[in-house]
Write an enzyme that holds these catalytic residues in place. Structure first.
Site, PDB file in Angstrom:
ATOM      1  N   HIS A   1     -33.594  45.467  32.578  1.00 18.26           N
ATOM      2  CA  HIS A   1     -32.195  45.346  32.935  1.00 18.26           C
ATOM      3  C   HIS A   1     -31.911  44.109  33.883  1.00 18.26           C
ATOM      4  O   HIS A   1     -30.703  44.199  34.549  1.00 18.26           O
ATOM      5  CB  HIS A   1     -31.618  46.680  33.590  1.00 18.26           C
ATOM      6  CG  HIS A   1     -31.334  47.874  32.693  1.00 18.26           C
ATOM      7  ND1 HIS A   1     -31.609  49.268  33.180  1.00 18.26           N
ATOM      8  CD2 HIS A   1     -31.244  48.088  31.301  1.00 18.26           C
ATOM      9  CE1 HIS A   1     -31.493  50.243  32.299  1.00 18.26           C
ATOM     10  NE2 HIS A   1     -31.442  49.331  31.045  1.00 18.26           N
TER      11      HIS A   1
ATOM     12  N   ARG B   1     -34.670  59.912  28.541  1.00 16.02           N
ATOM     13  CA  ARG B   1     -35.760  59.492  29.296  1.00 16.02           C
ATOM     14  C   ARG B   1     -36.059  60.158  30.622  1.00 16.02           C
ATOM     15  O   ARG B   1     -35.143  60.288  31.232  1.00 16.02           O
ATOM     16  CB  ARG B   1     -36.048  58.054  29.625  1.00 16.02           C
ATOM     17  CG  ARG B   1     -36.451  57.267  28.370  1.00 16.02           C
ATOM     18  CD  ARG B   1     -36.500  55.866  28.494  1.00 16.02           C
ATOM     19  NE  ARG B   1     -35.388  54.939  27.840  1.00 16.02           N
ATOM     20  CZ  ARG B   1     -34.880  53.866  28.156  1.00 16.02           C
ATOM     21  NH1 ARG B   1     -35.474  53.143  29.265  1.00 16.02           N
ATOM     22  NH2 ARG B   1     -33.844  53.335  27.528  1.00 16.02           N
TER      23      ARG B   1
ATOM     24  N   ASN C   1     -29.724  39.768  20.012  1.00 15.44           N
ATOM     25  CA  ASN C   1     -30.639  40.951  20.676  1.00 15.44           C
ATOM     26  C   ASN C   1     -31.014  41.567  19.353  1.00 15.44           C
ATOM     27  O   ASN C   1     -30.455  42.643  18.750  1.00 15.44           O
ATOM     28  CB  ASN C   1     -29.409  41.575  21.388  1.00 15.44           C
ATOM     29  CG  ASN C   1     -30.220  43.030  21.999  1.00 15.44           C
ATOM     30  OD1 ASN C   1     -31.136  42.868  21.655  1.00 15.44           O
ATOM     31  ND2 ASN C   1     -29.355  43.430  22.900  1.00 15.44           N
TER      32      ASN C   1
ATOM     33  N   ARG D   1     -32.353  37.982  23.659  1.00 14.98           N
ATOM     34  CA  ARG D   1     -32.692  38.620  24.751  1.00 14.98           C
ATOM     35  C   ARG D   1     -34.186  39.246  24.351  1.00 14.98           C
ATOM     36  O   ARG D   1     -34.583  39.370  23.086  1.00 14.98           O
ATOM     37  CB  ARG D   1     -31.759  40.008  24.448  1.00 14.98           C
ATOM     38  CG  ARG D   1     -32.316  41.122  25.393  1.00 14.98           C
ATOM     39  CD  ARG D   1     -31.597  42.488  25.210  1.00 14.98           C
ATOM     40  NE  ARG D   1     -32.099  43.370  26.401  1.00 14.98           N
ATOM     41  CZ  ARG D   1     -32.203  44.486  25.982  1.00 14.98           C
ATOM     42  NH1 ARG D   1     -32.067  45.076  24.896  1.00 14.98           N
ATOM     43  NH2 ARG D   1     -32.674  45.420  26.921  1.00 14.98           N
TER      44      ARG D   1
ATOM     45  N   HIS E   1     -27.422  50.602  37.514  1.00 18.45           N
ATOM     46  CA  HIS E   1     -27.157  50.153  36.414  1.00 18.45           C
ATOM     47  C   HIS E   1     -27.436  51.514  35.414  1.00 18.45           C
ATOM     48  O   HIS E   1     -28.431  52.015  35.320  1.00 18.45           O
ATOM     49  CB  HIS E   1     -28.035  49.233  35.726  1.00 18.45           C
ATOM     50  CG  HIS E   1     -27.863  49.138  34.106  1.00 18.45           C
ATOM     51  ND1 HIS E   1     -27.113  47.942  33.478  1.00 18.45           N
ATOM     52  CD2 HIS E   1     -27.925  49.729  33.073  1.00 18.45           C
ATOM     53  CE1 HIS E   1     -27.188  47.754  32.254  1.00 18.45           C
ATOM     54  NE2 HIS E   1     -27.718  49.023  31.952  1.00 18.45           N
TER      55      HIS E   1
ATOM     56  N   VAL F   1     -22.023  54.781  32.168  1.00 19.97           N
ATOM     57  CA  VAL F   1     -21.552  55.940  33.174  1.00 19.97           C
ATOM     58  C   VAL F   1     -21.124  55.280  34.450  1.00 19.97           C
ATOM     59  O   VAL F   1     -20.290  55.861  34.792  1.00 19.97           O
ATOM     60  CB  VAL F   1     -23.011  56.736  33.290  1.00 19.97           C
ATOM     61  CG1 VAL F   1     -22.722  57.675  34.245  1.00 19.97           C
ATOM     62  CG2 VAL F   1     -23.449  57.123  31.892  1.00 19.97           C
TER      63      VAL F   1
ATOM     64  N   GLU G   1     -24.067  41.473  29.953  1.00 25.51           N
ATOM     65  CA  GLU G   1     -25.578  41.028  29.645  1.00 25.51           C
ATOM     66  C   GLU G   1     -25.314  39.565  28.879  1.00 25.51           C
ATOM     67  O   GLU G   1     -26.200  38.649  29.050  1.00 25.51           O
ATOM     68  CB  GLU G   1     -26.358  42.022  29.399  1.00 25.51           C
ATOM     69  CG  GLU G   1     -26.911  43.026  30.256  1.00 25.51           C
ATOM     70  CD  GLU G   1     -27.365  44.343  29.778  1.00 25.51           C
ATOM     71  OE1 GLU G   1     -26.793  45.328  29.314  1.00 25.51           O
ATOM     72  OE2 GLU G   1     -28.672  44.369  29.790  1.00 25.51           O
TER      73      GLU G   1
ATOM     74  N   ASP H   1     -25.220  61.889  25.348  1.00 24.38           N
ATOM     75  CA  ASP H   1     -23.985  61.469  25.738  1.00 24.38           C
ATOM     76  C   ASP H   1     -23.183  61.708  27.105  1.00 24.38           C
ATOM     77  O   ASP H   1     -23.230  63.180  27.006  1.00 24.38           O
ATOM     78  CB  ASP H   1     -23.061  61.498  24.615  1.00 24.38           C
ATOM     79  CG  ASP H   1     -21.772  60.537  24.796  1.00 24.38           C
ATOM     80  OD1 ASP H   1     -21.209  60.573  25.911  1.00 24.38           O
ATOM     81  OD2 ASP H   1     -21.643  59.647  23.937  1.00 24.38           O
TER      82      ASP H   1
ATOM     83  N   ARG I   1     -20.491  61.981  28.241  1.00 27.11           N
ATOM     84  CA  ARG I   1     -19.078  62.442  28.009  1.00 27.11           C
ATOM     85  C   ARG I   1     -19.403  64.054  27.764  1.00 27.11           C
ATOM     86  O   ARG I   1     -18.488  64.747  28.166  1.00 27.11           O
ATOM     87  CB  ARG I   1     -18.412  61.821  27.168  1.00 27.11           C
ATOM     88  CG  ARG I   1     -17.681  60.451  27.724  1.00 27.11           C
ATOM     89  CD  ARG I   1     -17.417  59.438  26.256  1.00 27.11           C
ATOM     90  NE  ARG I   1     -18.480  58.939  25.921  1.00 27.11           N
ATOM     91  CZ  ARG I   1     -18.360  57.833  25.209  1.00 27.11           C
ATOM     92  NH1 ARG I   1     -17.323  57.073  24.991  1.00 27.11           N
ATOM     93  NH2 ARG I   1     -19.443  57.454  24.603  1.00 27.11           N
TER      94      ARG I   1
ATOM     95  N   GLY J   1     -26.504  53.382  32.236  1.00 30.60           N
ATOM     96  CA  GLY J   1     -26.186  53.273  30.742  1.00 30.60           C
ATOM     97  C   GLY J   1     -26.982  54.566  30.118  1.00 30.60           C
ATOM     98  O   GLY J   1     -27.377  55.536  30.770  1.00 30.60           O
ATOM     99  N   ASN J   2     -27.151  54.244  28.781  1.00 26.12           N
ATOM    100  CA  ASN J   2     -28.136  55.161  28.271  1.00 26.12           C
ATOM    101  C   ASN J   2     -29.576  54.985  28.825  1.00 26.12           C
ATOM    102  O   ASN J   2     -30.272  56.075  29.095  1.00 26.12           O
ATOM    103  CB  ASN J   2     -28.351  54.752  26.717  1.00 26.12           C
ATOM    104  CG  ASN J   2     -27.978  55.841  25.859  1.00 26.12           C
ATOM    105  OD1 ASN J   2     -28.153  56.904  26.214  1.00 26.12           O
ATOM    106  ND2 ASN J   2     -27.506  55.730  24.540  1.00 26.12           N
ATOM    107  N   GLY J   3     -30.071  53.867  28.963  1.00 29.94           N
ATOM    108  CA  GLY J   3     -31.166  53.667  30.002  1.00 29.94           C
ATOM    109  C   GLY J   3     -30.793  53.459  31.419  1.00 29.94           C
ATOM    110  O   GLY J   3     -29.319  53.032  31.595  1.00 29.94           O
TER     111      GLY J   3
HETATM  112  P1  AMP Z   1     -24.203  51.713  27.943  1.00 30.46           P
HETATM  113  O1  AMP Z   1     -25.811  52.038  27.537  1.00 30.46           O
HETATM  114  O2  AMP Z   1     -24.098  50.971  29.029  1.00 30.46           O
HETATM  115  O3  AMP Z   1     -23.496  51.621  26.584  1.00 30.46           O
HETATM  116  O4  AMP Z   1     -23.826  53.258  28.322  1.00 30.46           O
HETATM  117  C1  AMP Z   1     -23.786  54.556  27.411  1.00 30.46           C
HETATM  118  C2  AMP Z   1     -23.513  55.820  28.262  1.00 30.46           C
HETATM  119  O5  AMP Z   1     -22.261  55.447  29.031  1.00 30.46           O
HETATM  120  C3  AMP Z   1     -23.420  56.887  27.440  1.00 30.46           C
HETATM  121  O6  AMP Z   1     -24.181  58.057  27.919  1.00 30.46           O
HETATM  122  C4  AMP Z   1     -21.895  57.292  27.469  1.00 30.46           C
HETATM  123  O7  AMP Z   1     -21.758  58.843  27.288  1.00 30.46           O
HETATM  124  C5  AMP Z   1     -21.431  56.836  28.706  1.00 30.46           C
HETATM  125  N1  AMP Z   1     -20.230  56.733  28.631  1.00 30.46           N
HETATM  126  C6  AMP Z   1     -19.377  55.556  27.869  1.00 30.46           C
HETATM  127  N2  AMP Z   1     -17.999  56.014  28.341  1.00 30.46           N
HETATM  128  C7  AMP Z   1     -17.891  56.925  29.147  1.00 30.46           C
HETATM  129  C8  AMP Z   1     -16.760  57.759  29.770  1.00 30.46           C
HETATM  130  N3  AMP Z   1     -15.521  57.316  29.521  1.00 30.46           N
HETATM  131  N4  AMP Z   1     -17.208  58.729  30.720  1.00 30.46           N
HETATM  132  C9  AMP Z   1     -18.481  58.923  30.947  1.00 30.46           C
HETATM  133  N5  AMP Z   1     -19.530  58.416  30.321  1.00 30.46           N
HETATM  134  C10 AMP Z   1     -19.285  57.456  29.597  1.00 30.46           C
END
Ligand code: AMP
Length: 400
Positions: free
Chosen positions: A181, A242, A11, A92, A209, A332, A385, A283, A285, A211-213
């Protein structure tokens, strides 16, 4: 003895290269790694084998040096790629446009076609092409397979992918919704069906999904029929940085009334918006921590984030007619019980009922978090993935 089934998944980003050795049959991954800050004066390689982590700090001039360093790390720290019997390199690739609806064996024509799609993904496709070029040089004897983020969504019907704009934008300039995704949505929909003891062909699933995205997908019988990202990964849900959905006239207003350049607006919407724009942190968290302290901006960001998810769940329930499962995945989605509960609260009219105890419990593998009386199963399914890329690449190679 079974046929070898290991795939080296690559990737490549603009300044990083992630890799993982994956068994395309089982998903077992004996080693992975990342080379970061490629092209800068100081870079870092991290190679992980089981519990052992090996790091190397030095400059990596380009992607070729980065991948060569990864191969050296396999030599030095194991496992041996030669002994594993790697059968393919799986890449990817972010944007496959309308041309690629399946994983594809890479040759010069495929490279040219991915190059032609650079205007649709100017940040991603050039880096992916760099990874492909380097891997072809370093593994001339191995088949290379491109797995596209957009491919899974090529089954969307015209009614879902067409923007209501002059028709020539689509016919002449390919302006339409593509979705991203795709490898994650495909993997999660299939895994969710298996967890329910059903065939993927027989179930309708909404995949979230987060995540960050972040993106949502409506998956009917294993085929994507709608998804929240569009021409680019900016449309849809609220993300780390975004904005997601937005009145398209916002650009015009900022440009005309305030004189902001399109480049600046593009940067602000992709990198300074979403949770970061609303509450100063991308983030999740950190958003949860600030919200727990009573921070108003973080509380609003959390609410807007969950409200947008709820709207897509409602929309995709209408699109699918009947829904068998709503499935949370990615950072998330897998780790945020409060988001899951807030996004789906009060949806009993749609047959969706989260069980608070199950939702708060640990997630390891596919986990049901809906109550027994919920007509729609609500699941958490950790995404993978790389396994999906390896699985698809292996299938292409075995068909040869
Ligand atoms: P990814 O792109 O799938 O790696 O997801 C990243 C996102 O997941 C970031 O915003 C992280 O803050 C969030 N994340 C990871 N661990 C946790 C957690 N234990 N609680 C809440 N959000 C989390």
């Amino acid at each position: 003895m079974s046929d070898p089934s290991y795939v080296l998944v690559v990737n490549a980003g603009s300044s990083s290269l992630k890799y993982r050795l994956v068994d395309g049959e089982t998903g077992e991954a004996p080693a992975d790694g990342i080379v970061e800050r490629i092209g800068e004066s100081s870079g870092r390689l991290k190679h992980t084998v089981g519990d052992a982590v090996h790091t190397e700090e030095r400059a990596f001039a380009d992607h070729e040096e980065a991948l060569q360093a990864a191969l050296d790390a396999f030599e030095e720290h194991g496992p041996s790629l030669a002994d594993a019997g790697v059968v393919a390199v799986g890449h990817r690739v972010v944007h496959g446009g309308e041309r690629f609806s399946k994983p594809t064996l890479i040759d010069d024509q495929v490279v040219a076609a991915v190059e032609a799609l650079v205007p649709l993904a100017p940040l991603h496709n050039p880096a992916n092409l760099e990874g492909i070029a380097v891997a072809r040089r370093l593994f001339p004897e191995l088949p290379q397979v491109a797995v596209f983020d957009t491919a899974f969504h090529q089954t969307m019907p015209p009614v879902a992918y067409t923007y209501a704009v002059p028709r020539s934008w689509l016919t002449d300039h390919h302006v339409r919704r593509y979705g991203f995704h795709g490898t994650s949505h495909a993997y999660v929909a299939r895994t969710a069906a298996a967890a329910l003891g059903r065939r993927v062909e027989d179930v309708n699933v909404i995949v979230l999904h987060l995540g960050n995205g972040a993106s949502a997908a409506a998956v009917r019988g294993g085929f994507s029929v709608d998804t929240s990202m569009g021409l680019t990964p900016l449309e849809g849900l609220v993300m780390g940085t975004r904005s997601g959905d937005l009145d398209p006239a916002v650009h015009i207003h900022l440009h005309r009334s305030l004189g902001w350049s399109l480049e600046e607006i593009d940067r602000l919407l992709n990198r300074e918006s979403g949770l970061k724009g609303l509450a100063g942190a991308n983030d999740f968290r950190e958003i949860e921590r600030l919200r727990a302290e009573g921070d108003e901006a973080a509380t609003l960001a959390f609410d807007v984030y969950c409200y947008r998810i709820r709207k897509y769940v409602g929309a995709y329930s209408a699109v699918l007619g009947t829904v068998d499962a709503v499935v949370f995945t990615a950072g998330v989605g897998e780790n945020g019980p409060e988001v899951r509960a807030a996004a789906l609260s009060g949806l009993t009219a749609l047959g969706i009922e989260v069980d608070p105890g199950r939702n708060a419990g640990p997630v390891s593998g596919p986990t049901r978090i809906s109550s027994d009386s919920s007509a729609v199963a609500v699941l958490v399914v950790p995404t993978d993935e790389e396994y999906e890329i390896a699985r698809q690449a292996l299938a292409v190679v075995r068909r040869q």
